[in-house]
Structures are given as structure tokens and as C-alpha cells.
Design an enzyme around this catalytic site. Structure first.
Site, short mmCIF file in Angstrom:
data_model
loop_
_atom_site.label_atom_id
_atom_site.label_comp_id
_atom_site.label_asym_id
_atom_site.label_seq_id
_atom_site.Cartn_x
_atom_site.Cartn_y
_atom_site.Cartn_z
N LYS A 131 0.88 -1.17 0.00
CA LYS A 131 0.00 0.00 0.00
C LYS A 131 0.91 1.22 0.00
O LYS A 131 1.61 1.50 0.97
CB LYS A 131 -0.88 -0.01 1.24
CG LYS A 131 -1.86 1.16 1.27
CD LYS A 131 -2.86 0.96 2.40
CE LYS A 131 -3.97 1.99 2.38
NZ LYS A 131 -3.52 3.38 2.42
N LYS A 305 -6.59 -8.07 -2.59
CA LYS A 305 -7.76 -7.93 -3.47
C LYS A 305 -8.17 -9.30 -3.99
O LYS A 305 -7.30 -10.11 -4.34
CB LYS A 305 -7.41 -7.04 -4.68
CG LYS A 305 -6.99 -5.64 -4.30
CD LYS A 305 -6.51 -4.82 -5.49
CE LYS A 305 -5.96 -3.49 -5.00
NZ LYS A 305 -5.19 -2.75 -5.99
N CYS A 437 -18.68 28.19 27.30
CA CYS A 437 -19.86 29.02 27.57
C CYS A 437 -20.34 28.90 29.01
O CYS A 437 -21.25 29.61 29.42
CB CYS A 437 -20.99 28.67 26.61
SG CYS A 437 -21.78 27.10 26.97
N CYS A 452 -21.72 19.69 26.43
CA CYS A 452 -22.17 21.02 26.82
C CYS A 452 -23.66 21.12 26.52
O CYS A 452 -24.11 20.73 25.44
CB CYS A 452 -21.39 22.06 26.03
SG CYS A 452 -22.18 23.67 25.96
S1 IVH Z 1 -6.70 -0.14 -4.37
C1 IVH Z 1 -11.04 0.21 -5.00
N1 IVH Z 1 -4.14 -0.56 -4.08
O1 IVH Z 1 -4.92 3.61 -0.40
C2 IVH Z 1 -9.69 0.11 -4.48
N2 IVH Z 1 -5.08 1.42 -3.15
O2 IVH Z 1 -6.65 3.70 1.92
C3 IVH Z 1 -8.87 1.26 -4.81
N3 IVH Z 1 -3.45 2.90 -2.08
O3 IVH Z 1 -7.45 5.50 -1.91
C4 IVH Z 1 -7.62 1.29 -4.10
N4 IVH Z 1 -1.69 1.67 -2.50
O4 IVH Z 1 -5.01 5.90 -2.66
C5 IVH Z 1 -5.17 0.25 -3.82
N5 IVH Z 1 -1.88 -0.99 -3.95
C6 IVH Z 1 -2.92 -0.20 -3.69
C7 IVH Z 1 -2.76 1.01 -3.00
C8 IVH Z 1 -3.87 1.80 -2.74
C9 IVH Z 1 -2.13 2.78 -1.97
C10 IVH Z 1 -4.26 4.01 -1.56
C11 IVH Z 1 -5.32 4.55 -2.47
C12 IVH Z 1 -6.59 4.42 -1.71
C13 IVH Z 1 -6.10 4.37 -0.30
C14 IVH Z 1 -7.09 3.71 0.61
#
Ligand code: IVH
Length: 707
Positions: A131, A305, A437, A452
Site C-alpha cells: 500500500k 484484493k 460558555c 455542553c
Molecule cells: S486499491 C477500490 N491498491 O490507499 C480500491 N489502493 O486507503 C482502490 N493505495 O485511496 C484502491 N496503494 O489511494 C489500492 N496498492 C494499492 C494502493 C492503494 C495505496 C491508496 C489509495 C486508496 C487508499 C485507501
């Protein structure tokens, strides 16, 4: 700015001294703007910021030749986004749900199997890839030619950064060979490598510019430059990992789709693996975590995925995240520091939130000086059930505390070092009155938060509501950000949202003369405010800032009731929290009793209702919500599933019906359009027959929705 400098009167300066002063103040204001927009903690106080701006204004008035074309006095705030066009994404850009440990990952796999009715040992392959810690970008190609590129924005609409994206070497302007689909949107992450980041920061420092806090901020700041020639000098990179609209499928699996993108000239992360089971995912996670420090770019987890794209399509998505993917995050980074002071902030709904003010410390590359302390139980060392946390250790001012942050989340405190606790320390006494307040702050039974009771009379709640009201997913008025609305509140010009729309009539002339404003910027602001007198229903509902009614709920309500009048009629009739209207609210999948009660209560508190009515009177049109997927034969219809389904699970059937724009209700009423009855359907099918409602079996339903 030191006191001595401040006191040299502008009139006593000669032109050279004034020029030096203008340069110093310009740099100071720019740095403060940067800190405000890029980091979690501004470096100078609002008062210092205002004083600097005032002095620069004065200098420019006395020495008009020194006024720069790009002087910060001519700008409202510093949000560069105002300079970008907007692009509506053909397919929404989603974010990812998170997993924090192996059990979360196993639960993710179990959830998918259950949704698809797959046996525990049925084959189900996943991809696993790093990621990347950057910012996501979507790039549209038509007939192989780059047409535009956009940031994620709110997922529906992003910023047009086409010119900037074209300067990134990893992004092809044309797709070579590999017969790309006529329409192809490639999605991935823009990021900056460690070595490039260090060099950029060294150059920033050498020029006297503020260095970036981390590579992600550097990448975001570079991509969102208004001048693409600046972006071109920034060493940005791009990994492709997903796609949006495609006119023809790329492949049958995630892995093959990535391979095709690679053939088209995109860079795919070489740590992407195909895994046959969860153990393999976890092993690959462990490997990536081991190699993390040597990759040369920041990552904050591993993304899993479902490999089979047909299964991805069946799994679909929740409101903002796909069911078929998850981000397995790395454990948070931590550091020890001293807790100087505990401040209490009052939020939009009156919640008193304790904030730890810390001696600044670097955690995972970012300087942290504030951390959330959640609520008074958390400070006292108890969780919501009263059970001890941190082995019952409380948190006190003056303590040494362990701070951690995971991803974007606000820093938190994990532990306290009792051996370093000052001998004279006292347990923290949580205030029983609102510090803003003075109204009583009370805890409802079962609520961990003290609130509050000042309501709309509490200035802190007013400000927070106004900030919420002008925020991006709410009214999003160009030129009216949190800073401006706070300033108007301080001046006593704006107390409630309706006041924004009457501002011109009441203070139009004065605004143009205010520091940082002029004739043109004031006119622009009023034009932007007027433009928002037409507002989509969902934005209006969200903007009201009602407790428990977030963006997803606002969308649900808007889609279900379509018009403001219809929504109001139901809320009014639901006041007794019983009866047909109340049931109609609860029948909406995703609206529970807590949310419904909060909604109904808000609309029936006198002050609140008056504020809502006053606002609505200022609007010229509340744009009704459209049910999604209008072309679908079930869009806008209310359907009820009953009995056993054989070709898909109940969860899948429901998700699919919703994706096609239908409302799925739990019980049959006069409002039901279709009942889908499987074997064993009992009273619901009978009731449908009595009411003369169309009843379909599963096969007929699938034929109707086209699968
Ligand atoms: S898949 C529908 N793969 O992480 C799925 N996202 O926390 C779309 N990101 O908005 C995202 N590395 O900006 C995917 N290998 C990766 C990724 C990744 C970074 C980011 C992306 C996403 C965010 C979510």
C-alpha cells in the site's frame, strides 16, 4: 515576530528597510499558510498571523511600489484548490477498509465467503501488493491518448491536475500497442521516493522555503501546484494498481489486468503476488514488512484484493469501500514525550474532547504536538464498560506518555510511564461545565462523552457547526473555508448558517475594507455564496451537522425521500418516535433507531428548527436527489426479500438491489413495490398477496435485474 520589530512604526522605515520587512512578512505568512494547510499544527497563533498580515497591508499601503503581484494580502486563505478545475469521476474513487492484524484478515476472507456462499475450503485467490503512501490519481485515456488526470477529491469529484500529471515520467501520454480499450481510466498512486524527497527538502531549506513534513506531503504539494513547470521539477513517480471506467474488460483477473497495464507502459509494483489462501497473504505481508525500510519509498501496509474480477463485481461495494479489497496496515509507530497540558475542546455537537498538548516529538517522520485523549474515562484509565485500560493507569498533566499514529489517524496515547511521574502530580479533573460558555456539561447514561448543554448559544458549538457547514462535503463555498468563517464569527457577523447568506446585506461594505479582503475578493465571495443558494438535498442534510447523521446517512435520506418537503413531512410526522412515519424512517436500510431519534429530536428542538428554517428560507432551490442507476428497472422501487434465496446470499441480493437503485426494506407495507419470495416464505409473502403487491421468485427477479 519579536516585539521590538513590531514596534518600529512603518512610517519610520525607508524604502530599503520596508522592502526587507515586506520580504520577511511575506515569507512568514507563506510559511504559516503552508503549516496550516499541510500540517496538523499551525506554527504561529492566529493573533500573530493576523498581526503579520495587518503590518504587511500597511507596508503595502505606505510603499505601494513594494506590493508584489502575488502578495499573500491579496489572497483569501491559501487553499490552492480554488485554482483547479473539477472533474467528475466516471466511476467513483473508493478508499479501503482496514485490517490491523491476522484475525482481521481472516475475518475479511470469511466475510467474502459468507457473502458469496463459498465453502470454507473452496478456492478463493487474492493478490497482495504494497500500500503506497502517496495520493491517488486517475488518468483517463481515450483511443490511447491521455485526456485528463484527476485527484481523488471526495471520491465523486476530483481536481483536474492534467497538466501536472503530464510532467510525471512514469505516466505515458500515449499508450503504445497492447490494444488498449477505447476508454481506459488507469488509477494508482503518485508518490516520492526517499532519496528524491531528501534532495527536494535540502533544496527547499537552501532557498529558505519550508521543508515538507514527509514524502506524501511533498508528493501532494508537488502534484497540486498551480504552475505545472514547478511540478515538472519535482521528482514524482506513479504506480498503477487499479482502473475506473473501461470500455472493454482488461482481463478476467486482477493479476492479469495488472500485467496488461504493465504491457501498456505503466509501472506495476514488483512486490505484487498472487496468493491461494490467507496464510500466503500473511507470509507476503511479513516479507514486505521486513523489506519496508529498504524499498526506497513509503508504504503503510499491504493491500489484498480478490483476484477473480467476476467475483469482485458480485461483491460490489459498501458506501465508500469495496467489499473485495482490504488494506492490512502496519503497526503504528510510537514515541515517548511529555504531556504538557490537557485542553478541552468543544465540538459541533457539544462533546467535550480532551486534547493532550505534547512536547513536540517525531513519530513516523511527522512532528506531533497534539494527541486525542478521547474522553474522561480514557484519561482515568477505563474503557466504555468501566474495565481498566493501561492496567488502570490514568493520564495526568506532566506525565511521560507513549504516542502513536497509524496512517492518517490523529495521534493517540498508548501508555504512561509511572516511574517518571512528577511527585506533585494530581489526577486530571474533567470539567463539569463547558469551558467555552459555562453551561453545565453532562453525561447521558451509557454515553462516554460529556456534552455542553449550551446548544446553539454556546459559541464553540456555533463555530464548529459553521466550520462543518462550509466544509467540502457540505456547502463547500469557494473562498469561505474554516478560517474565514471563524473570522466572521469572531467579528460577530455570522452565528448560524443562515447568517452566511445575509452577510452581504449586513456587512458587505465593511468586508471589502477588512484586512486581507478587497472589493474584488468580497464580490467573489458573495457570488460564491449566492451560487450555493441552489444546493443538492444530500449536501443540505449533511451540512445541518446533526449528530449521527454523516455523509452516508445524508445520502440515504436524500435518495429515499428525494425532496426536502418529503423528508420534512416524514420527520415531522415521526416526532412521537412511533407510528407509520417513524417506521418509514426505520425501514430504510442503514438508518437505525439512534440515528432516526437524533434526526427527529434535532428538528423538534425549537432553536435548532428555527435555525434550519431560517437557512432554508435563504435557499432558492434544494435539488432533489436522483436515485442511482436510473435506467435500471428497479430504480426507486422498494423491495423486500423473504424466504430462502438459492442463487445468492441475502447479503449479495440486497447489495445488488441497492446498487441498481432499489430500496431494500425489512418488512412489507403499502409502500413495497416488489416482494422476492424464496422457498419457505411465510407471513411476508402472504401480506404482499393481501396488499396486491407484485411477488417474484428468485429466477424472475434475476431475469428482471438482468443476471
Ligand atoms: S486499491 C477500490 N491498491 O490507499 C480500491 N489502493 O486507503 C482502490 N493505495 O485511496 C484502491 N496503494 O489511494 C489500492 N496498492 C494499492 C494502493 C492503494 C495505496 C491508496 C489509495 C486508496 C487508499 C485507501
Amino acid at each position: 515576530m519579536s516585539k521590538a520589530e513590531q514596534e518600529v512604526s512603518v512610517g519610520a522605515l525607508d524604502e530599503a528597510q520596508a522592502a526587507a520587512e515586506v520580504a520577511r512578512l511575506t515569507a512568514l505568512i507563506r510559511r504559516a499558510n503552508d503549516a496550516y494547510y499541510r500540517e496538523d499544527a499551525p506554527e504561529i497563533s492566529d493573533a500573530q498571523y493576523d498581526a503579520a498580515k495587518r503590518r504587511l497591508n500597511l507596508l503595502e499601503a505606505v510603499f505601494p511600489r513594494l506590493k508584489r503581484a502575488d502578495s499573500p494580502t491579496g489572497q483569501v486563505g491559501a487553499a490552492p484548490r480554488e485554482g483547479f478545475g473539477r472533474i467528475r469521476h466516471a466511476v467513483r474513487m473508493l478508499s479501503l477498509a482496514n485490517a490491523f492484524d491476522a484475525e482481521d484478515v481472516r475475518e475479511f476472507d470469511r466475510g467474502i465467503r459468507s457473502f458469496l456462499a463459498l465453502a470454507a475450503d473452496a478456492p478463493l485467490a487474492y493478490t497482495a501488493e504494497p500500500k503506497i503512501d502517496g495520493l491517488s490519481l486517475t488518468i483517463r485515456y481515450e483511443n490511447g491518448v491521455l485526456i485528463h488526470a484527476a485527484t481523488r477529491g471526495d471520491g465523486e469529484v476530483g481536481e483536474d491536475v492534467t497538466a501536472n500529471a503530464r510532467t510525471i515520467g512514469d505516466i505515458p501520454h500515449r499508450i503504445a500497442g497492447a490494444d488498449a480499450p477505447e476508454i481506459l481510466e488507469v488509477r494508482g498512486e503518485v508518490y516520492m521516493g526517499h532519496a528524491d524527497f531528501a534532495a527536494l527538502n535540502a533544496a527547499q531549506k537552501a532557498r529558505g522555503d519550508k521543508p515538507f513534513a514527509n514524502p506524501r506531503n511533498a508528493a501532494a504539494g508537488s502534484l497540486r501546484q498551480l504552475d505545472p513547470t514547478v511540478t515538472a521539477t519535482r521528482p514524482l513517480r506513479f504506480f498503477a494498481y487499479a482502473w475506473g471506467e473501461v470500455s472493454a474488460p482488461l482481463a478476467a483477473t486482477q493479476m492479469e489486468a495488472l500485467e496488461r497495464l504493465a504491457q501498456m507502459g505503466f509501472v506495476i509494483n514488483d512486490l505484487t503476488r498472487l496468493c491461494a489462501d490467507v496464510d500466503c497473504l500473511l507470509a507476503h505481508y511479513a516479507r514486505i514488512e521486513r523489506e519496508r525500510a529498504t524499498l526506497g519509498y513509503d508504504i503503510d501496509g499491504v493491500v489484498y484484493k480478490v483476484n477473480d474480477l467476476a467475483l469482485q463485481a458480485r461483491l460490489g461495494m459498501r458506501s465508500t469501500t469495496p467489499r473485495w479489497a482490504i488494506a492490512h496496515k502496519f503497526p503504528a509507530e510510537t514515541a515517548w514525550t511529555r504531556l504538557e497540558r490537557i485542553d478541552i475542546q468543544v465540538g459541533r455537537t457539544g462533546a467535550l474532547s480532551p486534547v493532550a498538548r505534547l512536547s513536540p516529538v517525531t513519530v513516523g517522520g511527522v512532528v506531533v504536538s497534539n494527541a486525542t485523549l478521547h474522553n474522561e474515562d480514557y484519561i482515568a484509565g477505563r474503557d466504555a464498560t468501566g474495565a481498566p485500560i493501561r492496567e488502570g493507569r490514568d493520564i495526568r498533566e506532566g506525565d511521560w506518555v507513549q504516542v502513536y499514529r497509524a496512517g492518517d489517524v490523529i495521534p493517540k496515547i498508548r501508555d504512561v510511564d509511572l516511574s517518571r511521574r512528577p511527585a506533585d502530580s494530581r489526577p486530571f479533573e474533567f470539567p463539569k461545565q463547558c469551558p467555552e460558555c459555562g453551561a453545565d456539561a453532562v453525561r447521558e447514561p451509557g454515553d462516554s462523552v460529556r456534552r455542553c448543554t449550551g446548544g446553539l448559544a454556546c459559541p464553540a458549538q456555533q463555530v464548529e457547526r459553521l466550520r462543518h457547514f462550509v466544509s467540502r462535503p457540505a456547502f463547500d463555498i469557494e473562498g469561505l473555508g474554516a478560517k474565514q468563517v471563524e473570522a466572521f464569527h469572531r467579528l460577530g457577523w455570522v452565528q448560524s448558517p443562515a447568517d452566511i447568506f445575509t452577510l452581504k446585506a449586513r456587512h458587505g461594505a465593511e468586508l471589502a475594507g477588512l484586512d486581507g479582503w478587497g472589493e474584488i475578493s468580497a464580490q467573489k465571495l458573495f457570488a460564491a455564496i449566492d451560487a450555493r443558494r441552489r444546493i443538492p438535498l444530500a449536501r443540505l442534510i449533511f451540512a445541518l451537522g446533526i449528530r449521527h447523521v454523516g455523509e452516508a446517512a445524508a445520502n440515504l435520506l436524500a435518495r429515499n425521500f428525494r425532496s426536502w418537503e418529503a423528508l420534512l413531512a416524514v420527520i415531522d410526522a415521526a416526532a412521537p418516535q412511533a407510528g407509520e412515519a417513524w417506521e418509514a424512517l426505520l425501514a430504510i436500510d442503514g438508518i437505525g433507531t439512534v440515528m432516526a431519534a437524533s434526526l427527529v429530536t434535532a428538528f423538534h428542538q425549537q432553536g435548532e428548527r428555527a435555525a434550519i428554517d431560517a437557512l432554508v428560507r435563504e435557499l432558492t432551490e434544494i435539488i432533489p436527489a436522483e436515485p442511482p442507476a436510473r435506467q435500471s428497472p428497479v430504480a426507486g422501487k422498494t423491495v423486500v426479500f423473504t424466504g430462502k434465496l438459492e442463487r445468492m446470499t441475502r447479503a449479495e441480493a440486497k447489495a445488488r438491489a441497492e446498487a441498481l437503485g432499489a430500496k431494500v426494506a425489512g418488512s412489507v407495507s403499502k409502500k413495497t413495490d416488489i416482494v422476492i419470495a424464496g422457498p419457505g416464505a411465510g407471513s411476508k409473502a402472504k401480506k404482499a398477496a393481501e396488499l396486491g403487491i407484485e411477488v417474484l421468485d428468485e429466477a424472475a427477479w434475476l431475469a428482471l435485474v438482468g443476471s
